[in-house]
Design an enzyme around this catalytic site. Sequence first.
Site, PDB file in Angstrom:
ATOM      1  N   ASP A   1      -0.188   2.044  -4.950  1.00 58.21           N
ATOM      2  CA  ASP A   1      -0.035   2.042  -6.275  1.00 58.21           C
ATOM      3  C   ASP A   1      -1.411   1.438  -7.513  1.00 58.21           C
ATOM      4  OD1 ASP A   1       2.488   3.551  -5.885  1.00 58.21           O
ATOM      5  OD2 ASP A   1       3.195   3.471  -7.437  1.00 58.21           O
TER       6      ASP A   1
ATOM      7  N   LYS B   1      -0.018 -12.212   4.890  1.00 61.23           N
ATOM      8  CA  LYS B   1       0.168 -13.392   3.964  1.00 61.23           C
ATOM      9  C   LYS B   1      -0.120 -14.776   4.970  1.00 61.23           C
ATOM     10  CE  LYS B   1       0.370 -15.843   0.120  1.00 61.23           C
ATOM     11  NZ  LYS B   1      -0.357 -15.495  -1.248  1.00 61.23           N
TER      12      LYS B   1
ATOM     13  N   ASP C   1       2.788  -0.760   0.176  1.00 62.08           N
ATOM     14  CA  ASP C   1       3.287   0.457  -0.858  1.00 62.08           C
ATOM     15  C   ASP C   1       2.765   0.078  -2.348  1.00 62.08           C
ATOM     16  OD1 ASP C   1       4.853   1.942  -2.148  1.00 62.08           O
ATOM     17  OD2 ASP C   1       6.381   0.371  -3.035  1.00 62.08           O
TER      18      ASP C   1
ATOM     19  N   TYR D   1      11.705  -3.779   4.157  1.00 63.27           N
ATOM     20  CA  TYR D   1      11.670  -2.282   4.065  1.00 63.27           C
ATOM     21  C   TYR D   1      13.631  -2.557   4.831  1.00 63.27           C
ATOM     22  CZ  TYR D   1       8.806  -0.903   0.565  1.00 63.27           C
ATOM     23  OH  TYR D   1       8.380  -0.357  -1.161  1.00 63.27           O
TER      24      TYR D   1
ATOM     25  N   ASP E   1      -3.176 -11.384  -1.526  1.00 62.24           N
ATOM     26  CA  ASP E   1      -3.577 -11.492  -2.862  1.00 62.24           C
ATOM     27  C   ASP E   1      -4.548 -11.328  -3.303  1.00 62.24           C
ATOM     28  OD1 ASP E   1      -4.090 -13.661  -1.228  1.00 62.24           O
ATOM     29  OD2 ASP E   1      -2.637 -15.513  -2.532  1.00 62.24           O
TER      30      ASP E   1
HETATM   31  C1  IPM Z   1       6.850   5.805  -2.011  1.00 67.17           C
HETATM   32  C2  IPM Z   1       7.986   5.016  -2.780  1.00 67.17           C
HETATM   33  C3  IPM Z   1       8.787   4.575  -1.668  1.00 67.17           C
HETATM   34  C4  IPM Z   1       8.452   3.642  -0.680  1.00 67.17           C
HETATM   35  C5  IPM Z   1      10.134   4.397  -2.040  1.00 67.17           C
HETATM   36  C6  IPM Z   1      10.685   5.546  -3.171  1.00 67.17           C
HETATM   37  C7  IPM Z   1      11.223   4.445  -1.241  1.00 67.17           C
HETATM   38  O1  IPM Z   1       7.396   3.895  -3.648  1.00 67.17           O
HETATM   39  O2  IPM Z   1       6.753   6.190  -0.768  1.00 67.17           O
HETATM   40  O3  IPM Z   1       5.687   4.919  -2.216  1.00 67.17           O
HETATM   41  O4  IPM Z   1       8.930   2.745  -1.382  1.00 67.17           O
HETATM   42  O5  IPM Z   1       8.034   3.425  -0.087  1.00 67.17           O
HETATM   43 MN    MN Z   2       5.665   3.465  -3.942  1.00 63.88          MN
END
Ligand code: IPM
Ligand code: MN
Length: 373
Positions: free
Chosen positions: A252, A192, A248, A142, A224
């Site tokens: 999710d 990785k 990240d 990032y 992976d």
């Molecule tokens: C998160 C979001 C952020 C990230 C974005 C909005 C920059 O996806 O907080 O998980 O990638 O960190």
């Molecule tokens: Mn996110």
Amino acid sequence: MSEVHVLLLPGDGIGPEVVAAAQRVLELVGHRTGYRFVFSEDLVGGAAIDAYGTPLRDETIEMALRSDAVFLGAVGGPKWDHLPKATRPEAGLLRLRKELGLFANLRPVRVFDPLADATPLKPEIVRGVDLIVVRELTGGLYFGQPSELRREPTGRWAIDTLPYREEEIARIVDLAFQLARARRRKVTSVDKANVLNTSALWREVASEIGQRYPDVTLEHALVDSCAMRLVARPRDFDVLVMENLFGDILSDEAAVLAGSLGMLPSASLHGQPPQRPGSPAVRFGLYEPVHGSAPDIAGKGIANPIGAILSAALLVRWTLGNERAATAIEQAVEETLASGARTADLARPGEPAMGTEAFTDRLLERLASILSA
Ligand code: IPM
Ligand code: MN
Ligand code: NAD
């Protein structure tokens, strides 16, 4: 009575809807436990671009530094998607995390028993899951330089880079071990290392840190197959620690275990200490649900506020150090779900769903009775 200064940054889309729910929870906790929450509020993300031409003002960072904690909703949305990367809503959030020095992003994933069948996975796979993703938040892919997109006559060209210094890896892995000590004493370091140099370094440093924690088991996992195990055998995991982008993505994915992306909270810690004299805070933090601005449901009053409400519980736990009140909030979430209350993202097809406010009303009733017991 201790004053606790919280800067609210509701942001975009469903951000304001879920922050309002979390604020009501904090106010109730304040009344019942003797804290006086003092809220200030500012624009961030797309809302700040529209009002001020920038996703994050310097004044906002100063307000954050004068607070004990920051509570953020979400940033971004289709309206601002055409903007160049550096001026997008998301850039404001990244700068806020970086400037506040919040390198440790904690994303607990707990499957509440009443929701064991709310996931597309088999209930027997997810029941009892209680893990935490520790995401490195101020380095890695990032923030690597160079990062550029060029549109040249000869063709378009883009680059992102993934740098890590050993200290950056050591401090986040060390935190993961500390967390594991208070849990089930297992750390999975995700990398990785079969391809990336940064991952080879990550693995080396993680092993060195691990030697200081002989009572904690360290496992290295390639990202992976780890992504596969996370949905196939999620109970294998206790604390997972990883690079920014890996964290990240895997967090999710882990939200599927909990029944919805709307369920997950997060705490971003180890920022600069509060500059407010007489602050009762033990630790500064930025709290936000893991989900985004959910443009597809924004403005409808149907967003799941649990990720935000559990983020309020993390604020109470990490910034105030009040474990009892934090647990009370989590118990109120569990009991509200056990009573059958569901927002639309959790309801089965054909089952009635509650809006954000009605769900929060129900939860506040539960919380009030738990706190007065
Ligand atoms: C998160 C979001 C952020 C990230 C974005 C909005 C920059 O996806 O907080 O998980 O990638 O960190
Ligand atoms: Mn996110
Ligand atoms: P998203 O998390 O906003 O939404 C993904 C899906 O999950 C959508 O279908 C949405 O309706 C659903 N969802 C998310 N939160 C929910 C909730 N609380 N209740 C019910 N359903 C919920 O991800 P996206 O659609 O990929 O991104 C939308 C925007 O949000 C983008 O601009 C992105 O950059 C931004 N974003 C911001 C943050 C943040 O501010 N921390 C995090 C992730 C994404």
